[in-house]
Structure formats: structure tokens, C-alpha cells
Scaffold this motif. Structure first.
Motif, mmCIF file in Angstrom:
data_model
loop_
_atom_site.group_PDB
_atom_site.id
_atom_site.type_symbol
_atom_site.label_atom_id
_atom_site.label_comp_id
_atom_site.label_asym_id
_atom_site.label_seq_id
_atom_site.Cartn_x
_atom_site.Cartn_y
_atom_site.Cartn_z
ATOM 1 N N THR A 1 0.857 -1.195 0.000
ATOM 2 C CA THR A 1 0.000 0.000 0.000
ATOM 3 C C THR A 1 0.885 1.235 0.000
ATOM 4 O OG1 THR A 1 -0.043 0.335 2.403
ATOM 5 C CG2 THR A 1 -1.691 -1.176 1.486
ATOM 6 N N GLN A 2 0.264 2.380 -0.261
ATOM 7 C CA GLN A 2 0.909 3.655 0.008
ATOM 8 C C GLN A 2 1.024 3.811 1.530
ATOM 9 O OE1 GLN A 2 1.963 6.331 -1.931
ATOM 10 N NE2 GLN A 2 1.713 5.112 -3.779
ATOM 11 N N PRO A 3 1.894 4.710 2.029
ATOM 12 C CA PRO A 3 1.847 5.038 3.452
ATOM 13 C C PRO A 3 0.476 5.658 3.765
ATOM 14 C CG PRO A 3 3.781 6.013 2.387
ATOM 15 C CD PRO A 3 2.912 5.464 1.291
ATOM 16 N N ASP A 4 -0.167 5.187 4.825
ATOM 17 C CA ASP A 4 -1.526 5.642 5.144
ATOM 18 C C ASP A 4 -2.467 5.496 3.939
ATOM 19 O OD1 ASP A 4 -0.915 6.190 7.759
ATOM 20 O OD2 ASP A 4 -0.450 8.302 7.382
ATOM 21 N N GLY A 5 -2.315 4.385 3.252
ATOM 22 C CA GLY A 5 -3.167 4.103 2.091
ATOM 23 C C GLY A 5 -4.478 3.482 2.513
ATOM 24 N N GLY A 6 -5.174 2.907 1.532
ATOM 25 C CA GLY A 6 -6.492 2.344 1.784
ATOM 26 C C GLY A 6 -6.483 0.825 1.848
ATOM 27 N N ALA A 7 -7.656 0.277 2.175
ATOM 28 C CA ALA A 7 -7.781 -1.166 2.350
ATOM 29 C C ALA A 7 -7.982 -1.898 1.030
ATOM 30 C CB ALA A 7 -8.955 -1.464 3.277
ATOM 31 N N TYR A 8 -8.321 -1.181 -0.051
ATOM 32 C CA TYR A 8 -8.769 -1.831 -1.288
ATOM 33 C C TYR A 8 -7.722 -1.862 -2.386
ATOM 34 C CZ TYR A 8 -13.300 -1.720 0.940
ATOM 35 O OH TYR A 8 -14.332 -1.936 1.817
ATOM 36 N N ASP A 9 -6.926 -0.797 -2.499
ATOM 37 C CA ASP A 9 -5.938 -0.698 -3.571
ATOM 38 C C ASP A 9 -4.948 -1.860 -3.451
ATOM 39 O OD1 ASP A 9 -3.898 -0.014 -5.330
ATOM 40 O OD2 ASP A 9 -3.936 2.110 -4.804
ATOM 41 N N GLY A 10 -4.941 -2.744 -4.432
ATOM 42 C CA GLY A 10 -4.056 -3.906 -4.395
ATOM 43 C C GLY A 10 -4.727 -5.092 -3.729
ATOM 44 N N ALA A 11 -5.145 -4.906 -2.471
ATOM 45 C CA ALA A 11 -5.721 -6.013 -1.697
ATOM 46 C C ALA A 11 -6.966 -6.575 -2.379
ATOM 47 C CB ALA A 11 -6.071 -5.533 -0.285
ATOM 48 N N LEU A 12 -7.813 -5.696 -2.907
ATOM 49 C CA LEU A 12 -9.036 -6.176 -3.560
ATOM 50 C C LEU A 12 -8.687 -7.079 -4.741
ATOM 51 C CD1 LEU A 12 -12.061 -6.253 -4.013
ATOM 52 C CD2 LEU A 12 -11.893 -4.047 -5.188
ATOM 53 N N GLY A 13 -7.690 -6.670 -5.524
ATOM 54 C CA GLY A 13 -7.276 -7.483 -6.671
ATOM 55 C C GLY A 13 -6.701 -8.824 -6.252
ATOM 56 N N MET A 14 -5.954 -8.819 -5.144
ATOM 57 C CA MET A 14 -5.371 -10.082 -4.664
ATOM 58 C C MET A 14 -6.448 -11.038 -4.183
ATOM 59 S SD MET A 14 -2.247 -9.929 -5.348
ATOM 60 C CE MET A 14 -2.224 -11.633 -4.869
ATOM 61 N N VAL A 15 -7.412 -10.534 -3.420
ATOM 62 C CA VAL A 15 -8.449 -11.422 -2.872
ATOM 63 C C VAL A 15 -9.384 -11.897 -3.993
ATOM 64 C CG1 VAL A 15 -10.336 -11.602 -1.215
ATOM 65 C CG2 VAL A 15 -8.232 -10.430 -0.573
ATOM 66 N N CYS A 16 -9.690 -10.999 -4.948
ATOM 67 C CA CYS A 16 -10.503 -11.421 -6.100
ATOM 68 C C CYS A 16 -9.797 -12.538 -6.875
ATOM 69 C CB CYS A 16 -10.762 -10.246 -7.049
ATOM 70 S SG CYS A 16 -12.069 -9.151 -6.497
ATOM 71 N N ALA A 17 -8.487 -12.395 -7.089
ATOM 72 C CA ALA A 17 -7.747 -13.395 -7.863
ATOM 73 C C ALA A 17 -7.755 -14.737 -7.141
ATOM 74 C CB ALA A 17 -6.316 -12.912 -8.105
ATOM 75 N N LEU A 18 -7.485 -14.684 -5.839
ATOM 76 C CA LEU A 18 -7.437 -15.927 -5.050
ATOM 77 C C LEU A 18 -8.814 -16.603 -5.049
ATOM 78 C CD1 LEU A 18 -5.128 -17.244 -3.468
ATOM 79 C CD2 LEU A 18 -5.833 -15.928 -1.457
ATOM 80 N N GLU A 19 -9.851 -15.820 -4.826
ATOM 81 C CA GLU A 19 -11.208 -16.378 -4.763
ATOM 82 C C GLU A 19 -11.635 -16.906 -6.135
ATOM 83 O OE1 GLU A 19 -13.237 -17.093 -2.214
ATOM 84 O OE2 GLU A 19 -14.522 -17.982 -3.766
ATOM 85 N N ALA A 20 -11.320 -16.175 -7.188
ATOM 86 C CA ALA A 20 -11.724 -16.609 -8.533
ATOM 87 C C ALA A 20 -11.036 -17.914 -8.906
ATOM 88 C CB ALA A 20 -11.398 -15.514 -9.553
ATOM 89 N N CYS B 1 -17.578 -5.911 -4.571
ATOM 90 C CA CYS B 1 -16.316 -6.659 -4.519
ATOM 91 C C CYS B 1 -16.549 -8.132 -4.867
ATOM 92 C CB CYS B 1 -15.681 -6.554 -3.126
ATOM 93 S SG CYS B 1 -15.100 -4.894 -2.727
ATOM 94 N N VAL B 2 -17.601 -8.710 -4.305
ATOM 95 C CA VAL B 2 -17.890 -10.118 -4.585
ATOM 96 C C VAL B 2 -18.293 -10.284 -6.052
ATOM 97 C CG1 VAL B 2 -19.399 -12.055 -4.008
ATOM 98 C CG2 VAL B 2 -18.474 -10.624 -2.179
ATOM 99 N N ALA B 3 -19.038 -9.307 -6.581
ATOM 100 C CA ALA B 3 -19.414 -9.356 -8.006
ATOM 101 C C ALA B 3 -18.171 -9.340 -8.889
ATOM 102 C CB ALA B 3 -20.331 -8.177 -8.345
ATOM 103 N N ALA B 4 -17.176 -8.534 -8.497
ATOM 104 C CA ALA B 4 -15.940 -8.471 -9.291
ATOM 105 C C ALA B 4 -15.237 -9.826 -9.278
ATOM 106 C CB ALA B 4 -15.012 -7.392 -8.732
ATOM 107 N N ALA B 5 -15.198 -10.471 -8.103
ATOM 108 C CA ALA B 5 -14.563 -11.794 -8.014
ATOM 109 C C ALA B 5 -15.315 -12.791 -8.898
ATOM 110 C CB ALA B 5 -14.536 -12.266 -6.559
ATOM 111 N N GLN B 6 -16.645 -12.701 -8.891
ATOM 112 C CA GLN B 6 -17.451 -13.620 -9.702
ATOM 113 C C GLN B 6 -17.205 -13.400 -11.200
ATOM 114 O OE1 GLN B 6 -19.401 -16.254 -8.832
ATOM 115 N NE2 GLN B 6 -19.531 -16.572 -11.052
ATOM 116 N N VAL B 7 -17.165 -12.143 -11.610
ATOM 117 C CA VAL B 7 -16.923 -11.836 -13.023
ATOM 118 C C VAL B 7 -15.529 -12.304 -13.429
ATOM 119 C CG1 VAL B 7 -16.605 -9.920 -14.653
ATOM 120 C CG2 VAL B 7 -18.603 -9.968 -13.138
#
Ligand SMILES: [Zn+2]
Length: 394
Positions: A82-101, A377-383
Motif C-alpha cells: 500500500t501507500q503510506p496511510d493508504g487504503g484497504a482496497y488498492d491492491g488487496a481487492l485485486g489479490m483477494v478477487c484473484a485468489l477467490e476466482a 467486490c464479490v461481483a468483481a470476483a465472480q466476473v
């Protein structure tokens, strides 16, 4: 048709969000122990769904289906930093979507398909050493290895990265049949359109310039207004012209983000001003038009191009697979250009790549305020799962 598990997705997302969370934001900055902790989490969970995990010469983790050998693999992924004091979604969302998909496609049990892999790229953000997209550049063969290593000191050691390992990492590219990345949107276009997902069509080209205004410094009190040559007044007119030139052209954005003033004293007329200019648009011709406009109006200023990226076109076949998958899942999606750099944008120049953006109601990015709903987020993983199954089918 694979079906993702909402429960597992949300558990994974929450677990990753616990790593590096502080009161002021998420701090899994690359080349720090917290990025390593996130990698350890990823390794454990990927192994838990039966993948084999190894680290490449650039420090990235590859979680590959057993028996897949040297590939090439149908790949999905993003970054854990993440960036310093970044967010919870940038990067992490893509990683969890990839793993779940990938988990969902494996559970669907289609035997005759190409092997899948999840890639966790190191240092996408470039927060510490201005080395954005470090690991994807390394495997794409476009990382200036000597320059980055000179700037990074001992930091690469934490991932076991050396000059030799970076050179060797170029061989990884042959293992990537294609790459798909889900990412939180870094703006509000999807909210305005009422779409949950945006499927990237182009990565906007970008050019950066250094602009210098030469004036004449003198006493702020004893020099009359008539005859002054104030470099900051010229620069201020330039900033307004930049704004106008970009507004006049659909799809263009232009920013003066840094200004330095010499001598920089309250009691002196600015004699010299140096500023940065960042211009992006959907194509190079539009950037040319903005710059022609500015050069014509500010012939006295020295405008020097410092860096450029040509942008990229995302792969039509992968984009169609994503659109089909969104349609089959009933998820509203449209095309969306990307105006920011991503690992998928680097790879798009060398292998078929695609990106899916997820609606971000706050529009914030690189900030703890960035957000996406659980449903989106779950829809993105499904797609993504549907597209991976489609692309991997023989
Ligand atoms: Zn990112």
C-alpha cells in the motif's frame, strides 16, 4: 460456470485488511516487514486451496496449480503493498478477487483447461523509492535495474532480490499466457454511470515535463510595478492556461503539481520559477495538441519533457470474456479507460492483459477513505472467475 464463495471472500479480505492497519490508514509499504507479513498470509491461503507457491527473482509470489510446470498459465493478481496511510482496497481487492476466482474455478472441476496462477507483485506503489510497478517492470524487461538498485540501498534484501535475480526474473514472462487484474476505481466515473464494474479499454498515455520561467529578481518594495519581470506571474498565467488547454479537449487531464520559486523570499520578486507538468489523455495526439497550445502561448518558457509512457491497449479477447462474464452474472459493467499506472498496464505491452475496476463511492484513492461495497467486490470476483474459466477453456 464457477461460483465464488462470498463468505470466504469476505474472510480473506478482512484477514488481509488486518495486516498493516493503523489509526491513520493501511501501511503495508513495499520492502518492509509488513509487506512480508502479507506475503506470508497469501502463501498460507494459496496453499490452503491447493496451489504451489514460490518467490521469483523480483520478490513476487506465484501461486500455481500443481502439475502446471513451467506454464504458460492463465494469470490473475495484483499487489499486496500500500501507500503510506493508504487504503484497504488498492491492491488487496485485486489479490483477494484473484485468489477467490481461482479457488472457484478449481472447485468447478472442469478438467480440460489451461493451468491458472495468482501473482502477487512486489512494490506496485513505488512509495519509498519511486519504483512504481517494480516487479511487473522487472519481468517485462523494462526495469532499469542498475538505476533502481542504486537508489534502494539494502531494501531489496528483504525479498532476497539482487541484480542477478532481477535479470533472471525476465524469464518469468514466458510463463504468463495472459494477466487479469481487478482494482478499486481511483475516481467516481462508475458511481456517476450507475455501473458496478468498469472494464479497462486503454491505459492513458502520460508525459511529464519540467517548465522553467526566467524573470528578474529585485527588491519587493523599491521596484515599481512597471518594468517588473516577475517569473511567478508568468508561471501563474501558465497554470491557468494548462487548465484551459486540458478542459478544451475531452479525455485530457493536465496538472501542475509542484512549483519552486527562487529566491523564495517574502521581500524579493521571484526571479526564477520551475514547475512540473503532468499531461494524460486517451491518445498521444491529444497530448500533442495540449502541448502545442502551451508552447505557442508560452514561447519564453523552457518546456522540457522529462518522462513519458506511451500507454497501452488492453486485450480485446480478454475484455470480451470479462463483458460476457459480467453479462452472465447480471453485473452492470461498461468500458472505462485507466488514467493511472498498474501492473496490468505494464504487462499489457508484452502479454495479453485486462483490468476490471470496481465502483468506489468516495472516489478517494491512496487514502483510507477509498471504498467499495461488499456486493460490488464479490461481483468483481465472480466476473473474474467466469472470465478465467472462459479464457482457460481449451
Ligand atoms: Zn494499486
Amino acid at each position: 460456470m464457477p461460483t465464488v464463495s462470498r463468505q470466504r471472500f469476505l474472510r480473506w479480505f478482512a484477514e488481509l485488511a488486518d495486516i498493516g492497519r493503523t489509526e491513520t490508514g493501511w501501511n503495508r509499504v513495499a520492502w518492509t516487514p509488513l509487506e512480508i507479513e502479507a506475503q506470508e498470509w497469501f502463501r498460507r491461503e494459496a496453499e490452503g486451496i491447493g496451489l504451489e507457491v514460490r518467490k521469483d527473482g523480483a520478490g513476487s509470489l506465484w501461486a500455481v496449480e500443481p502439475g502446471a510446470g513451467e506454464g504458460p498459465y492463465v494469470c490473475a493478481g495484483s499487489h499486496l503493498d500500500t501507500q503510506p496511510d493508504g487504503g484497504a482496497y488498492d491492491g488487496a481487492l485485486g489479490m483477494v478477487c484473484a485468489l477467490e476466482a481461482v479457488a472457484a474455478v478449481r472447485e468447478a472441476g472442469e478438467a480440460d483447461r489451461r493451468p491458472l496462477a495468482v501473482i502477487a507483485f512486489v512494490d506496485e506503489e513505488g512509495a519509498r523509492f519511486s519504483t512504481a510497478c517494480f516487479a511487473s517492470r522487472a519481468i517485462a524487461g523494462v526495469l532499469d535495474i542498475d538505476a533502481v538498485l542504486a537508489a534502494m540501498g539494502d531494501a531489496p534484501k528483504i525479498h532476497g532480490v539482487t541484480r542477478e535475480s532481477l535479470l533472471a526474473s525476465r524469464a518469468e514472462l514466458a510463463r504468463v499466457a495472459c494477466f487479469l487484474e481487478v482494482h478499486v476505481e481511483q475516481g467516481k466515473a462508475l458511481v456517476d454511470r450507475g455501473q458496478a464494474l468498469g472494464i479497462a479499454d486503454v491505459l492513458a498515455p502520460r508525459r511529464r515535463y519540467r517548465v522553467e520561467f526566467e524573470g528578474e529578481s529585485n527588491h519587493a518594495g523599491t521596484t515599481p510595478m512597471a518594468g517588473r519581470r516577475d517569473a511567478l506571474v508568468a508561471a501563474a498565467r501558465f497554470v491557468l492556461a494548462v487548465d484551459e488547454a486540458a478542459r478544451a479537449r475531452p479525455g485530457a487531464v493536465a496538472t501542475v503539481g509542484r512549483v519552486s520559486i527562487a529566491p523564495g523570499s517574502t521581500n524579493s520578486i521571484p526571479g526564477r520559477v520551475v514547475c512540473t507538468l503532468d499531461v494524460r489523455a486517451l491518445d498521444g495526439a491529444t497530448i500533442d495538441a495540449v502541448m502545442d497550445d502551451l508552447r505557442r502561448r508560452f514561447g519564453d518558457a523552457a518546456i522540457v519533457q522529462e518522462s513519458m509512457s506511451t500507454g497501452a491497449k488492453f486485450d480485446d479477447g480478454l475484455r470480451q470474456a470479462l463483458h460476457r462474464s459480467a453479462g452472465a452474472s447480471g453485473v452492470p459493467a461498461g468500458d472505462l479507460p485507466s488514467y493511472a499506472g498498474h501492473d496490468a498496464g505494464i504487462l499489457a505491452a508484452v502479454v495479453p492483459s485486462a483490468m476490471v475496476f470496481v465502483r468506489n463511492p468516495t472516489g478517494a484513492s491512496h487514502s483510507p477513505a477509498e471504498f467499495a461495497s461488499d456486493d460490488d467486490c464479490v461481483a468483481a470476483a465472480q466476473v473474474l472467475a467466469g472470465a478465467l474459466a472462459d479464457v482457460a477453456a481449451r
